[in-house]
Motif scaffolding. Structure first.
Motif, PDB file in Angstrom:
ATOM      1  N   ARG A 108       0.862  -0.853  -0.447  1.00 26.62           N
ATOM      2  CA  ARG A 108      -0.033  -0.398   0.446  1.00 26.62           C
ATOM      3  C   ARG A 108       0.714   1.321   0.011  1.00 26.62           C
ATOM      4  NH1 ARG A 108      -5.412   0.726   3.422  1.00 26.62           N
ATOM      5  NH2 ARG A 108      -5.619   3.064   3.160  1.00 26.62           N
ATOM      6  N   VAL A 109       0.204   1.958  -0.446  1.00 29.95           N
ATOM      7  CA  VAL A 109       1.115   3.168  -0.901  1.00 29.95           C
ATOM      8  C   VAL A 109       0.578   4.720   0.405  1.00 29.95           C
ATOM      9  CG1 VAL A 109       1.758   5.231  -2.322  1.00 29.95           C
ATOM     10  CG2 VAL A 109       1.524   3.273  -3.616  1.00 29.95           C
ATOM     11  N   GLU A 110       1.256   4.789   1.047  1.00 28.24           N
ATOM     12  CA  GLU A 110       0.744   5.322   2.693  1.00 28.24           C
ATOM     13  C   GLU A 110       0.750   7.298   1.933  1.00 28.24           C
ATOM     14  OE1 GLU A 110      -0.564   4.030   5.404  1.00 28.24           O
ATOM     15  OE2 GLU A 110       0.116   2.036   4.929  1.00 28.24           O
ATOM     16  N   GLY A 111      -0.466   7.461   2.708  1.00 30.92           N
ATOM     17  CA  GLY A 111      -0.723   9.226   2.626  1.00 30.92           C
ATOM     18  C   GLY A 111      -1.453   9.406   1.629  1.00 30.92           C
ATOM     19  N   VAL A 112      -1.445   8.233   1.215  1.00 32.92           N
ATOM     20  CA  VAL A 112      -2.879   9.203  -0.440  1.00 32.92           C
ATOM     21  C   VAL A 112      -4.224   8.710   0.356  1.00 32.92           C
ATOM     22  CG1 VAL A 112      -3.079   8.226  -3.012  1.00 32.92           C
ATOM     23  CG2 VAL A 112      -1.169   8.159  -1.388  1.00 32.92           C
ATOM     24  N   TYR A 113      -4.956   9.656  -0.310  1.00 33.87           N
ATOM     25  CA  TYR A 113      -6.379   9.864   0.266  1.00 33.87           C
ATOM     26  C   TYR A 113      -7.383  11.164  -0.118  1.00 33.87           C
ATOM     27  CZ  TYR A 113      -4.799  13.986   3.006  1.00 33.87           C
ATOM     28  OH  TYR A 113      -4.190  14.792   3.725  1.00 33.87           O
ATOM     29  N   ASN A 128       3.749  11.081  -2.819  1.00 33.69           N
ATOM     30  CA  ASN A 128       3.876   9.338  -2.552  1.00 33.69           C
ATOM     31  C   ASN A 128       3.335   9.013  -3.735  1.00 33.69           C
ATOM     32  OD1 ASN A 128       4.408  10.447   0.056  1.00 33.69           O
ATOM     33  ND2 ASN A 128       1.634  10.546   0.349  1.00 33.69           N
ATOM     34  N   LEU A 129       2.645   8.617  -4.508  1.00 33.64           N
ATOM     35  CA  LEU A 129       2.184   8.448  -6.037  1.00 33.64           C
ATOM     36  C   LEU A 129       3.568   8.413  -7.074  1.00 33.64           C
ATOM     37  CD1 LEU A 129      -1.301   8.853  -6.241  1.00 33.64           C
ATOM     38  CD2 LEU A 129      -0.229   7.008  -5.416  1.00 33.64           C
ATOM     39  N   ALA A 192      -4.438   3.325  -2.983  1.00 31.54           N
ATOM     40  CA  ALA A 192      -2.658   3.050  -4.354  1.00 31.54           C
ATOM     41  C   ALA A 192      -2.381   1.980  -3.796  1.00 31.54           C
ATOM     42  CB  ALA A 192      -2.680   4.309  -4.400  1.00 31.54           C
ATOM     43  N   GLN A 193      -2.032   1.229  -4.738  1.00 32.11           N
ATOM     44  CA  GLN A 193      -0.924  -0.182  -4.288  1.00 32.11           C
ATOM     45  C   GLN A 193       0.216   0.217  -5.465  1.00 32.11           C
ATOM     46  OE1 GLN A 193      -2.660  -1.177  -1.475  1.00 32.11           O
ATOM     47  NE2 GLN A 193      -1.661  -3.352  -2.218  1.00 32.11           N
TER      48      GLN A 193
END
Length: 240
Positions: A108-113, A128-129, A192-193
């Motif tokens: 998981r990509v952290e900090g995406v919301y 972060n992406l 996001a992965q």
């Protein structure tokens, strides 16, 4: 390999292609040029090759929306997870064709919301992406639980907006590029992965086991090619 559901007949698919092509030139193809300009520093990297292969299928794959195991191979038919599996499969990644399983793929990509900004949804944490990440969206079951119902391939930021290539409506084929997160795509964003390994954004770096295998050509098409198919210049062919 077979298609268990096909959304259009051949006649309907041809009509849809022709009716939406002018808009495709103004929208999708413009975004393709924006991507190539914005991310020219990673040109030729594994991540760039994956995004470019997704673009190739959008332009030359003549996809029709539907379901089935490897249904693109047999009929040129894809759904969102089938398309994602198809693109990454060209580079040696074995992904699932079942959307709800995508929260178990990669990390998981952290900090995406998402959050509400000035009355509309906005995707936050874009820093972060990386191009080639996979974004997912949720749907709610009658019992109140949630599951992943839609997935797509993140292209990057185009004119400051997050861009995803995935199955879409209002396009000549089953594939389009979305950049609007103000409504449904913002409300239903799940996570996001990342499946690409380190080095995937470095031009010229070869990731063992993930060389370009070339695109899949269907055994038959629901939507027959409307223009000559131009095969991509694969990284392997460029090195020869």
């Amino acid at each position: 390999m077979s298609a268990s559901y096909i959304s259009l007949t051949t006649e309907e698919a041809i009509s849809k292609y022709k009716n939406n092509y002018d808009g495709y030139i103004k929208n999708e193809l413009m975004k393709v040029e924006q991507y190539r300009e914005a991310y020219k520093k990673i040109k030729g990297s594994l991540a760039d090759q994956i995004v470019e292969r997704a673009i190739w299928y959008m332009e030359h794959g003549y996809t029709v929306y539907g379901h089935g195991y490897n249904s693109y191979h047999s009929h040129g038919v894809v759904d969102c997870s089938g398309f994602t599996k198809l693109v990454y499969g060209d580079f040696g990644f074995e992904l699932t064709g079942v959307a709800k399983k995508y929260d178990n793929i990669g990390t998981r990509v952290e900090g995406v919301y998402t959050k509400i900004v000035d009355g509309y949804w906005s995707l936050e944490g874009l820093e972060n992406l990386r191009p080639g990440d996979i974004l997912t969206w949720w749907k709610q079951r009658p019992n109140g639980t949630f599951y992943i119902d839609h997935v797509g391939i993140y292209m990057g930021q185009l004119n400051g907006n997050p861009a995803v290539i995935c199955t879409a409506r209002g396009t000549p084929t089953a594939i389009g590029i979305i950049t609007g997160f103000k409504r449904w795509y913002g409300l239903h964003f799940y996570n996001a992965q990342r499946i690409l390994p380190e080095g995937s954004w470095t031009p010229g770096k070869v990731i063992p086991g993930h060389e370009d295998r070339g695109p899949v050509i269907p055994e038959r098409y629901v939507l027959p090619p409307q223009k000559p198919i131009v095969m991509p210049n694969t990284q392997n062919s460029q090195e020869q």
